[in-house]
Design a protein around this motif. Structure first.
Motif, PDB file in Angstrom:
ATOM      1  N   UNK A 176     -23.541  43.925  11.041  1.00  0.00           N
ATOM      2  CA  UNK A 176     -23.601  43.235  12.159  1.00  0.00           C
ATOM      3  C   UNK A 176     -23.184  43.811  13.311  1.00  0.00           C
ATOM      4  N   UNK A 177     -23.982  43.937  14.357  1.00  0.00           N
ATOM      5  CA  UNK A 177     -23.694  44.729  15.547  1.00  0.00           C
ATOM      6  C   UNK A 177     -22.787  43.717  16.386  1.00  0.00           C
TER       7      UNK A 177
ATOM      8  N   UNK B  84     -35.177  59.808   9.043  1.00  0.00           N
ATOM      9  CA  UNK B  84     -34.507  59.583  10.226  1.00  0.00           C
ATOM     10  C   UNK B  84     -33.272  59.117  10.024  1.00  0.00           C
TER      11      UNK B  84
ATOM     12  N   UNK C  81     -34.418  47.732   9.424  1.00  0.00           N
ATOM     13  CA  UNK C  81     -35.013  46.456   9.101  1.00  0.00           C
ATOM     14  C   UNK C  81     -35.496  46.545   7.644  1.00  0.00           C
TER      15      UNK C  81
ATOM     16  N   UNK D 227     -30.158  51.093  12.889  1.00  0.00           N
ATOM     17  CA  UNK D 227     -30.697  49.732  12.344  1.00  0.00           C
ATOM     18  C   UNK D 227     -31.911  49.985  11.545  1.00  0.00           C
TER      19      UNK D 227
ATOM     20  N   UNK E 156     -38.152  55.061   6.575  1.00  0.00           N
ATOM     21  CA  UNK E 156     -37.073  55.754   7.562  1.00  0.00           C
ATOM     22  C   UNK E 156     -36.710  56.748   6.618  1.00  0.00           C
TER      23      UNK E 156
ATOM     24  N   UNK F 264     -28.259  45.210  11.477  1.00  0.00           N
ATOM     25  CA  UNK F 264     -27.680  44.801  12.645  1.00  0.00           C
ATOM     26  C   UNK F 264     -27.568  43.441  12.838  1.00  0.00           C
ATOM     27  N   UNK F 265     -28.190  42.615  11.933  1.00  0.00           N
ATOM     28  CA  UNK F 265     -28.211  41.117  12.309  1.00  0.00           C
ATOM     29  C   UNK F 265     -27.698  40.162  11.213  1.00  0.00           C
TER      30      UNK F 265
ATOM     31  N   UNK G 201     -38.408  46.154   6.136  1.00  0.00           N
ATOM     32  CA  UNK G 201     -39.812  46.486   6.168  1.00  0.00           C
ATOM     33  C   UNK G 201     -39.797  47.882   6.213  1.00  0.00           C
ATOM     34  N   UNK G 202     -38.675  48.604   6.960  1.00  0.00           N
ATOM     35  CA  UNK G 202     -38.965  50.108   7.277  1.00  0.00           C
ATOM     36  C   UNK G 202     -38.158  50.993   6.608  1.00  0.00           C
TER      37      UNK G 202
END
Lengths: 283, 290, 224
Positions: free
Chosen positions: A56-57, A102, A90, A88, A97, A49-50, A92-93
């Motif tokens: 990008x959000x 998810x 990230x 989103x 996910x 998202x960043x 590390x996840x």
């Protein structure tokens, strides 16, 4: 004594309010979760998202190369844009996910590596990135990592990419760690640092935001190879279809157009030796 | 001690000197500010393009307000869980059973000594590795957990010192009317201690609110996180940080103000109950230390 | 256990903690100086200084340290070109000390002010009656007693400071929290041991400070 009781009651009431507020929240979470896995007329796609230019959000809508590829692939799989649920993911996840179901597909600058393949499967790659440098557009001294001796190099806290440059290519470089690339770019505008390092397309995305347009250039001398794949679950049957969709996207020109659109103003050309990529075989 | 006792009511000459001091002081502060502002303006940090986003509704609708909401959510939940944690372990430390008070003391001392950021990083990594917590909630849970363990331990100490600060007669009276030791604690002592500690408790909430910003670094996108996200698109990280800081300052000042009002409201009565050395500073609130 | 020991051979954990201890030491020194000046300002007869002291405390006490820290490097160093040292890495260390000092000075100021509140009225009246003006009265009579009364809250600020040095990771300073993060990322299988080691390190730093200040506050307290 009466006042005491009121005060305690007030605190209890406040506590109850806060509790019920968060209770309601988790309720809606689980509701949406079950709706997704039940119906199947929507698809959950994980992106960053960043990361301007990639995922990008924008405030309610999403933009970037990862997003464009994801939309195209989802379209080929039979999902319209309104059937995509953006999530989103990230760094590390990401594996977690996918493993916990998810998210269905991940397009999030997700490099294909053997360690990750132990947990998840990859389709693609849809882009081959490489570590590169971003410099001020009027800088003609830095043409590769070897020129960084005596210069100041910025990367994000905890990233090993800058350390690698210092250890192997430019021992005399000064390293700065900032919380994110946005701070690196601001510091470069102020003149305090000379270069930012990470994958070339991430740098191009940063340089092509409205605020940065025309101020920076990607050196275009990559010194590593990162294959961005589409992360999917190990037992997923979508791999072949995703590969076909990416191949079609490359053939009909939408792929190159997406890159151009998302890196406009960054003075960036992708590494044509490695791109467009050929698909890895599905496991 | 009131401030005016420190110096005489100024006469004409002293008043003149004070006036000069006032002017010089003001000039010095203004000069310092001007230097910083000029330096930043030189680098274009005050360009309209960097600040315009903050007068657009879109910025507030999609970035700052959702961010604020996340900050308040994390802080709000952490406040409630910290109070619960603090009550349980504060009472634990007061327990007459040696083993319980020893264990509670150990837990409280440990978590008061460990930096919140370390706890956040650990819980984030720990919960990310195949635990029942859904991945999208991991950053939130890690933030709340870290904030709870630290601030809950501080609150446990508040509860303990609050009960210690009460006159012995309160417990004796409780025991005299036939309450057990723990009933007297729950029904008589802790409620009074809580009221006396309310201002200190509120100032601990300021700490929770501020520390929730550390969540940004483990991927919990709250106010600071949204501001940075906005900034990476707009290229205005310094203005975004300034606006974020201003919002935090306003929020915390409201909380501090509430704490001062409460302490004044309760001060006279609760203060009278406490032994003098534990009394709450009537000027305001004990400094909230994070 | 073997992998664990190997890991500590590989990474310089003690060295990282040493950075935190140095940060704590220098920031404690500077925040004490700055905080004392602010406290004197807040009780001084000059209104503009009082106002400045109050504004300073309200602003810095209520801002998250992270923001101050990022601002320290981003605004001071990268925009205003403030260099506190010719050595590249030492510069960031000193900027981090500056950010930590500026932040904790607000708490030091409040701690000293609470100490001033423990000084009985008669002391100030006596000081005035023998003809001392504000600064000598503050310096010779009030502050020495205030410091003795403020040992416990100052100790709390010092403990908070020691723990807050971990935030310096965002200011390009290689200290314990950054190292812990790196170590966990490389050896996720050992993360609990790694965390407990770092946590224990801070317990070993913080508990002695706590014991020392408790002892000192009893020892130094003015019997009234």
């Amino acid at each position: 004594m009466r006042n005491t009781r009121y005060a305690v009651a007030a605190m209890a009431a406040a506590a109850a309010l806060t509790l019920s507020a968060c209770g309601g929240d988790s309720g809606s979470d689980s509701a949406s979760g079950s709706a997704d896995s039940g119906s199947g007329d929507s698809i959950r796609i994980g992106i960053k998202f960043d990361q301007p230019g990639l995922g990008f959000d924008e405030g309610g809508s999403y933009s970037g190369f990862d997003v464009d590829v994801a939309k195209y692939v989802a379209g080929e799989l039979g999902y319209g844009e309104d059937q995509i649920e953006w999530i989103e993911t990230p760094s590390a996840q990401r594996e977690n996910m996918l493993e916990n179901d998810q998210v269905d597909m991940i397009f999030a600058t997700y490099s294909i590596t053997d360690t990750r393949k132990e947990k998840v499967a990859f389709a693609g790659p849809y882009f081959v990135a490489g570590q590169d440098l971003l410099v001020r557009s009027d800088d003609s001294e830095i043409t590769g990592p070897e020129d960084l001796n005596g210069k100041t190099l910025c990367s994000v806290t905890g990233s090993t990419s800058a350390q690698k440059v210092k250890d192997t290519l430019a021992n005399e470089a000064n390293l700065v760690e900032q919380p994110s690339y946005a701070e690196c770019v601001t510091a470069m505008q102020g003149g305090a640092i000379d270069a930012v390092t990470t994958d070339d397309i991430i740098l191009a995305g940063l340089a092509s935001t409205d605020a940065n347009k025309g101020q920076f250039k990607v050196v275009g001398n990559t010194f590593s190879e990162e294959k961005y794949g589409v992360g999917i679950q190990k037992d997923s049957d979508k791999c072949e279809d995703i590969n076909a969709a990416i191949e079609k996207m490359i053939e009909d020109g939408a792929w190159e157009e997406a890159i151009k659109k998302n890196t406009e103003g960054a003075d960036y050309t992708f590494n044509a030796d490695l791109n467009p990529p050929t698909m890895d075989a599905c496991a | 001690m009131s401030q005016s006792v420190l110096f005489d009511a100024p006469g004409p000459r002293a008043r003149r000197r004070i006036m000069v001091g006032n002017i010089l002081g003001t000039l010095f502060i203004l000069a310092l500010l001007a230097l910083v502002v000029y330096g930043l303006a030189e680098k274009g940090q005050f360009d309209a393009a960097k600040w315009n986003p903050f007068i657009e509704g879109r910025t507030w609708e999609y970035f700052m307000l959702p961010g604020l909401l996340e900050t308040l959510k994390a802080a709000g939940v952490a406040i409630v869980t910290s109070i619960v944690f603090g009550l349980v372990f504060g009472l634990g430390r007061l327990s007459s059973v040696k083993a319980i008070s020893w264990v509670a003391g150990l837990v409280v001392e440990f978590f008061r000594a460990v930096p919140v950021l370390l706890m956040m990083i650990f819980f984030y990594q720990f919960l990310s590795k195949s635990t029942p917590v859904p991945s999208s909630d991991v950053p939130f849970v890690a933030v709340v957990l870290a904030l709870t363990l630290y601030n809950g331990s501080v609150i446990a100490e508040l509860v303990r010192s609050g009960v210690f600060g009460l006159p012995k007669g309160q417990r004796e009276a409780g025991l005299a009317i036939g309450l057990t030791r723990s009933q007297s604690l729950r029904i008589v002592e802790v409620p009074q201690a809580l009221v006396a500690m309310l201002p200190a408790l509120l100032s601990q909430f300021v700490v929770i609110l501020k520390d929730s910003a550390l969540g940004t670094f483990i991927g919990y996108t709250e106010l600071l996180g949204y501001a940075r996200r906005l900034a990476s698109g707009e290229g205005n990280i310094l203005p975004a940080l300034l606006v974020t800081a201003a919002i935090f300052i306003i929020l915390n000042m409201i909380l501090t103000f509430a704490a001062q009002r409460l302490s004044r409201l309760l001060g006279a009565r609760a203060g009278a109950l406490l032994k003098t050395d534990e009394a709450v500073d009537p000027e305001g609130v004990p400094a909230p230390v994070r | 256990m073997e992998g664990f020991l190997e890991l500590f051979g590989e990474y310089d954990v003690v060295g990282a903690f040493w950075v935190n201890i140095q940060l704590t030491f220098w920031a404690a020194l500077w925040s004490l100086v700055l905080g004392t000046i602010l406290a004197v300002m807040r009780i001084s007869p000059i209104a503009s200084l009082r106002w400045f002291g109050t504004a300073y405390v309200n602003i810095f006490r209520n801002t998250p340290l992270t923001i101050i820290m990022v601002f320290g490097t981003l605004a001071l160093w990268s925009q205003l070109q403030v260099n506190l040292s010719g050595d590249f890495q030492l510069n960031f260390f000193r900027l981090a000390v500056l950010s930590l000092s500026v932040y904790h000075a607000a708490f030091v100021c409040e701690a000293i002010r609470s100490g001033v509140n423990t000084v009985p009225l008669g002391q100030a009246e006596a000081a005035r009656s023998i003809g001392l003006s504000f600064l000598p009265a503050a310096w010779l009579i009030i502050l020495p007693q205030a410091f003795r009364g403020a040992v416990a809250p100052l100790g709390n600020v010092l403990i908070a400071l020691a723990k807050n040095t971990t935030v310096a990771a965002v200011a390009s300073v290689a200290e314990a929290s950054g190292l812990m993060k790196t170590m966990i990322e490389f050896r996720p299988d050992l993360m609990t041991q790694i965390f407990l080691t770092f946590a224990l390190g801070f317990v070993l730093i913080v508990i002695p400070i706590g014991l020392l200040t408790t002892w000192a506050s009893k020892k130094l307290a003015v019997a009234r």
